[in-house]
Each structure stands twice: as C-alpha cells, then as structure tokens.
Design a protein around this motif. Structure first.
Motif, PDB file in Angstrom:
ATOM      1  N   ASN A 108       0.819  -1.112   0.146  1.00  0.00           N
ATOM      2  CA  ASN A 108       0.099   0.185  -0.009  1.00  0.00           C
ATOM      3  C   ASN A 108       0.893   1.150  -0.126  1.00  0.00           C
ATOM      4  O   ASN A 108       1.797   1.309   0.585  1.00  0.00           O
ATOM      5  N   GLY A 109       0.544   2.215  -0.897  1.00  0.00           N
ATOM      6  CA  GLY A 109       1.079   3.458  -0.628  1.00  0.00           C
ATOM      7  C   GLY A 109       1.962   3.793  -1.617  1.00  0.00           C
ATOM      8  O   GLY A 109       2.657   4.715  -1.809  1.00  0.00           O
ATOM      9  N   VAL A 110       2.522   2.666  -2.400  1.00  0.00           N
ATOM     10  CA  VAL A 110       3.788   2.831  -3.234  1.00  0.00           C
ATOM     11  C   VAL A 110       3.166   3.451  -4.517  1.00  0.00           C
ATOM     12  O   VAL A 110       4.238   4.129  -5.322  1.00  0.00           O
ATOM     13  N   THR A 113      -2.071   2.163  -7.695  1.00  0.00           N
ATOM     14  CA  THR A 113      -3.482   2.504  -8.355  1.00  0.00           C
ATOM     15  C   THR A 113      -3.148   3.766  -9.262  1.00  0.00           C
ATOM     16  O   THR A 113      -3.753   3.819 -10.314  1.00  0.00           O
ATOM     17  N   THR A 114      -2.407   4.834  -8.835  1.00  0.00           N
ATOM     18  CA  THR A 114      -1.848   5.684  -9.676  1.00  0.00           C
ATOM     19  C   THR A 114      -1.231   5.412 -10.960  1.00  0.00           C
ATOM     20  O   THR A 114      -1.337   5.882 -11.966  1.00  0.00           O
ATOM     21  N   THR A 115      -0.372   4.321 -10.694  1.00  0.00           N
ATOM     22  CA  THR A 115       0.249   4.030 -11.756  1.00  0.00           C
ATOM     23  C   THR A 115      -0.589   3.276 -13.000  1.00  0.00           C
ATOM     24  O   THR A 115      -0.331   3.407 -13.979  1.00  0.00           O
ATOM     25  N   ALA A 117      -3.667   3.678 -13.388  1.00  0.00           N
ATOM     26  CA  ALA A 117      -4.355   4.635 -14.149  1.00  0.00           C
ATOM     27  C   ALA A 117      -3.621   5.398 -15.054  1.00  0.00           C
ATOM     28  O   ALA A 117      -4.082   5.678 -16.071  1.00  0.00           O
ATOM     29  N   LYS A 118      -2.370   5.839 -14.758  1.00  0.00           N
ATOM     30  CA  LYS A 118      -1.661   6.580 -15.565  1.00  0.00           C
ATOM     31  C   LYS A 118      -1.251   5.769 -16.964  1.00  0.00           C
ATOM     32  O   LYS A 118      -1.450   6.133 -18.067  1.00  0.00           O
ATOM     33  N   LEU A 119      -0.729   4.571 -16.843  1.00  0.00           N
ATOM     34  CA  LEU A 119      -0.831   3.575 -17.856  1.00  0.00           C
ATOM     35  C   LEU A 119      -2.037   3.301 -18.713  1.00  0.00           C
ATOM     36  O   LEU A 119      -1.934   3.338 -20.127  1.00  0.00           O
ATOM     37  N   GLU A 144     -12.896   2.650  -4.748  1.00  0.00           N
ATOM     38  CA  GLU A 144     -13.399   4.378  -5.168  1.00  0.00           C
ATOM     39  C   GLU A 144     -12.444   5.041  -5.718  1.00  0.00           C
ATOM     40  O   GLU A 144     -12.834   5.640  -6.680  1.00  0.00           O
ATOM     41  N   GLN A 145     -11.117   4.816  -5.223  1.00  0.00           N
ATOM     42  CA  GLN A 145      -9.968   5.489  -5.807  1.00  0.00           C
ATOM     43  C   GLN A 145      -9.845   5.192  -7.564  1.00  0.00           C
ATOM     44  O   GLN A 145      -9.587   6.021  -8.585  1.00  0.00           O
ATOM     45  N   LEU A 146     -10.042   3.745  -7.896  1.00  0.00           N
ATOM     46  CA  LEU A 146      -9.605   3.531  -9.207  1.00  0.00           C
ATOM     47  C   LEU A 146     -11.060   4.164 -10.023  1.00  0.00           C
ATOM     48  O   LEU A 146     -10.656   4.213 -11.075  1.00  0.00           O
ATOM     49  N   LEU A 251       8.897   1.927 -11.176  1.00  0.00           N
ATOM     50  CA  LEU A 251       9.551   2.935  -9.698  1.00  0.00           C
ATOM     51  C   LEU A 251       8.793   4.106  -9.842  1.00  0.00           C
ATOM     52  O   LEU A 251       8.961   5.004 -10.846  1.00  0.00           O
ATOM     53  N   THR A 252       8.223   4.390  -8.650  1.00  0.00           N
ATOM     54  CA  THR A 252       7.522   5.862  -8.725  1.00  0.00           C
ATOM     55  C   THR A 252       8.300   6.927  -7.675  1.00  0.00           C
ATOM     56  O   THR A 252       8.957   6.445  -6.971  1.00  0.00           O
ATOM     57  N   LYS A 253       7.632   8.027  -7.702  1.00  0.00           N
ATOM     58  CA  LYS A 253       7.781   9.081  -6.693  1.00  0.00           C
ATOM     59  C   LYS A 253       9.614   9.433  -7.193  1.00  0.00           C
ATOM     60  O   LYS A 253      10.114  10.004  -6.314  1.00  0.00           O
ATOM     61  N   GLY A 278       7.499   6.669 -12.381  1.00  0.00           N
ATOM     62  CA  GLY A 278       6.471   7.664 -12.015  1.00  0.00           C
ATOM     63  C   GLY A 278       7.409   8.987 -11.577  1.00  0.00           C
ATOM     64  O   GLY A 278       8.260   8.985 -10.801  1.00  0.00           O
ATOM     65  N   VAL A 279       7.146  10.073 -12.198  1.00  0.00           N
ATOM     66  CA  VAL A 279       7.605  11.344 -11.846  1.00  0.00           C
ATOM     67  C   VAL A 279       6.748  12.491 -11.525  1.00  0.00           C
ATOM     68  O   VAL A 279       6.923  13.466 -11.888  1.00  0.00           O
ATOM     69  N   GLY A 280       5.586  12.102 -10.762  1.00  0.00           N
ATOM     70  CA  GLY A 280       4.593  12.978 -10.403  1.00  0.00           C
ATOM     71  C   GLY A 280       3.215  12.361 -10.109  1.00  0.00           C
ATOM     72  O   GLY A 280       3.049  11.233 -10.394  1.00  0.00           O
TER      73      GLY A 280
HETATM   74  P1  GDP Z   1      -1.301   2.359  -3.716  1.00  0.00           P
HETATM   75  O1  GDP Z   1      -1.838   2.244  -2.329  1.00  0.00           O
HETATM   76  O2  GDP Z   1       0.007   1.686  -3.871  1.00  0.00           O
HETATM   77  O3  GDP Z   1      -2.225   2.138  -4.749  1.00  0.00           O
HETATM   78  O4  GDP Z   1      -1.001   3.943  -4.033  1.00  0.00           O
HETATM   79  P2  GDP Z   1      -1.772   5.234  -4.603  1.00  0.00           P
HETATM   80  O5  GDP Z   1      -1.651   4.958  -6.060  1.00  0.00           O
HETATM   81  O6  GDP Z   1      -2.732   5.408  -3.885  1.00  0.00           O
HETATM   82  O7  GDP Z   1      -0.455   6.421  -4.342  1.00  0.00           O
HETATM   83  C1  GDP Z   1      -0.075   6.650  -3.191  1.00  0.00           C
HETATM   84  C2  GDP Z   1       0.161   8.227  -3.245  1.00  0.00           C
HETATM   85  O8  GDP Z   1       1.588   8.462  -4.073  1.00  0.00           O
HETATM   86  C3  GDP Z   1      -0.994   9.132  -3.867  1.00  0.00           C
HETATM   87  O9  GDP Z   1      -1.024  10.196  -2.909  1.00  0.00           O
HETATM   88  C4  GDP Z   1      -0.237   9.392  -5.310  1.00  0.00           C
HETATM   89  O10 GDP Z   1      -0.727  10.690  -5.730  1.00  0.00           O
HETATM   90  C5  GDP Z   1       1.310   9.530  -4.644  1.00  0.00           C
HETATM   91  N1  GDP Z   1       1.997   8.909  -5.982  1.00  0.00           N
HETATM   92  C6  GDP Z   1       1.769   7.844  -6.778  1.00  0.00           C
HETATM   93  N2  GDP Z   1       2.773   7.937  -7.870  1.00  0.00           N
HETATM   94  C7  GDP Z   1       3.592   8.942  -7.716  1.00  0.00           C
HETATM   95  C8  GDP Z   1       4.797   9.790  -8.434  1.00  0.00           C
HETATM   96  O11 GDP Z   1       5.284   9.232  -9.255  1.00  0.00           O
HETATM   97  N3  GDP Z   1       5.065  10.915  -7.829  1.00  0.00           N
HETATM   98  C9  GDP Z   1       4.752  11.363  -6.590  1.00  0.00           C
HETATM   99  N4  GDP Z   1       5.267  12.635  -6.246  1.00  0.00           N
HETATM  100  N5  GDP Z   1       3.729  10.984  -6.128  1.00  0.00           N
HETATM  101  C10 GDP Z   1       3.099   9.714  -6.721  1.00  0.00           C
END
Ligand code: GDP
Length: 302
Positions: A108-110, A113-115, A117-119, A144-146, A251-253, A278-280
């Motif tokens: 969780n938190g990595v 879900t965001t990745t 969606a981006k893809l 809900e987030q997805l 690799l995110t963030k 992931g860069v944002g």
């Molecule tokens: P999940 O629990 O693994 O599904 O994580 P989420 O997709 O919910 O993302 C957790 C947090 O990390 C959210 O606040 C996202 O906006 C943030 N996040 C995800 N990818 C990136 C990234 O590449 N860069 C930054 N800065 N934040 C990111």
C-alpha cells in the motif's frame, strides 16, 4: 521542466554524494583509502551490497585511473540496468494477442493505483482499448479511487463490493475483456491484508484464475515500488517475486527525494527489468524507463 530534468532532480542527492566522492579521489592514486571512501559512497547510493562488491572487484582488477572510475561505474551499472529490457509496454501490448493482461502488485501507498491509471491513460492515448479491474477488495477506498481515475481518464472499471473475492472480480474482468474485445486489462490488487501470507496467497490465486481463464495470462506482473524508500524496496521485490514471479518494475515518486539506486540492486539480484517510472501525481507523469538516462542521473553524464 522536462521529465529527464525531474528525474535528475529526484536523484540529485544520490548523484551529488557519489560525485563528491569521485571528485575527492580524482587526481589521487586509487589507494586503499580512496577505494574505501568510494565503496562507502556507493553503498550509500542504495545500489546494493552485491553490486558494490562486484564494482569494487572490477576496480581492483582493472585498476583504472581515478578519472576513469566514473566511466567504469556508469558503464557497469548501465549494463546491469539494460539486462532484460524489452520493447516499450504499449508496443508490447500492440504486438501481443488480445487481451493483454497486466497484474499490478505492491504494498500500500507505493503508487500502484496511480500507476495503473497513468498507464491506462497512456494506452488509451495510443489508440488501445483498456479495462481497469479493481481487485483490491480489502479497502473500499481503493475501489473508489480506481473508479475516480477511470472516470477522469474515460476508462471502464470492473468492480465488485468491498470484501468480495478478488478472483471473482478478475474472472469478470477477463470475461468482459473477451466479450468487448479490448486490447488490455490492467488489474489493481491489494497491498495489504490481515497478514502478509494471506496477501501472497490471494495474489497467487488471482494469478491461477487468470491462467485458467486465458492461457498465457498474466502477460506482465508489474511490481510497483516507491522510489523513495531505498533498500526496503529490495526486500519487497524479493517477497513478491517469490510469490507471483514479477516480470517488470514500475518505480514511482522519482520526482521526490528519490533513492532510486535500489533498482540497480534489484536488477543485479533478481534480474527484473524496470519498465516504467513515475515522476509526479498526475496522469501524464509516467515514462518508459530509460537506462542510459537513469545511469546519467546517478553518475552524471559522460
Ligand atoms: P497505492 O496504495 O499503491 O495504490 O498508492 P496510490 O496510487 O494510492 O498512491 C499513493 C500516493 O502516492 C498518492 O498520493 C499518489 O498521488 C502518490 N504518487 C503515486 N505516484 C507518484 C509519483 O510518481 N510521484 C509522486 N510525487 N507521487 C506519486
């Protein structure tokens, strides 16, 4: 700011520390004291004990001039990062039989879900049809987030209620994908259950169901890792790899204060290629992993 600049900024701390150490040894004989200092700087960059000892062995064997150390390190790390790299994921999907199934895993938190969606957005922009599957049924918020992302980028989401069997959601996802003839199915999974053993068992079951419903699936098991956590990412990679056989890493963030050197450790030990970075936080902030650019971001340009 270009994506590469963002990556450079993210890895600036690691690069500066390595650079300072390389600068200090430049002009000196590469004596044991200098080598020790270099070794400490490399260890601090998260590229892993195994990689560092391999690199230090090479330096001892080849005895490069101090000025050449950076070049040697960059080339060796680039080799490691390039091993197992494949064509970009949208081309892989275009060339694959339909539907292409990707299982996204990670704690969780990595940014899983965001990745995902981006893809999905990127594939859609490339003219491919996509379905999202909400297989993290443990947390209502995850579903809900997805859905929120799906609405934002205009991609359908297959979901059940919270607490449903993830394998059942996945079953429906594959059935819908076949019926609609979509190109790609991206599955978001849970990152936490009551115990870690439960989580791994659940993921294995999801994988079995996929293979049963569509021979050859999943075509990609993408492990999402947070680029800011350092060595912890290596132990996550070991655990997920053992359970479900990871085929690629996102690799995110890397826009934050990244410690992305750990992907070198993962490539060295587990031979898993990094595919995406992931860069944002917005839907556009995803790019293909570019090994030379990454090596530059770590060691500076040649
Ligand atoms: P999940 O629990 O693994 O599904 O994580 P989420 O997709 O919910 O993302 C957790 C947090 O990390 C959210 O606040 C996202 O906006 C943030 N996040 C995800 N990818 C990136 C990234 O590449 N860069 C930054 N800065 N934040 C990111």
């Amino acid at each position: 700011m270009s994506l590469f600049q963002r990556l450079q900024e993210g890895l600036a701390k690691t690069r500066m520390a390595l650079s300072r150490s390389l600068d200090r040894i430049t002009g000196r004989a590469l004596d044991p004291a200098a080598r020790e200092e270099l070794e400490a700087a490399l260890l601090a960059s998260d590229i892993g004990v195994r990689t560092v000892s391999k690199l230090m062995d090479r330096i001892r064997e080849e005895g490069p001039a101090a000025e050449q150390v950076r070049v040697l390190l960059r080339a060796a790390v680039l080799d490691t990062l390039q091993a197992g790299q494949r064509e970009p994921i949208d081309r892989q999907i275009t060339n694959s039989s339909k539907p292409f199934i990707m299982l996204a895993v990670g704690v969780n938190g990595v940014g899983k879900t965001t990745t995902v969606a981006k893809l999905a957005q990127r594939l859609k922009q490339a003219g491919l049809t996509v379905l999202l599957v909400a297989a993290d049924t443990f947390r209502a918020a995850a579903i809900e987030q997805l859905e929120l992302w799906g609405g934002r980028i205009g991609v359908d989401v297959i979901r059940h209620k919270q607490g449903a069997d993830p394998s059942a959601v996945v079953f429906d996802g594959v059935a819908a994908a076949k019926a609609r003839g979509v190109d790609a199915v991206l599955i978001d999974t849970a990152g936490r259950l009551h115990t870690k053993a439960n989580l791994m068992e659940e993921l294995k079951k999801v994988k079995r169901v996929l293979a049963r419903e569509l021979p050859g699936a999943p075509h990609e098991v993408l492990l999402v890792l947070d680029g800011t956590v350092g060595q912890n990412a290596l132990s996550q990679a070991r655990q997920f790899h053992e359970a479900v056989g990871v085929t690629g890493i996102a690799l995110t963030k890397l826009d934050g204060t990244a410690r992305g050197g750990v992907v070198v450790a993962i490539a060295e030990e587990l031979k898993i290629p990094v595919r995406l970075i992931g860069v944002g936080e917005s839907a556009d902030d995803l790019q293909d992993f570019d090994a030379p650019a990454f090596a530059d971001a770590l060691f500076g340009k040649d």
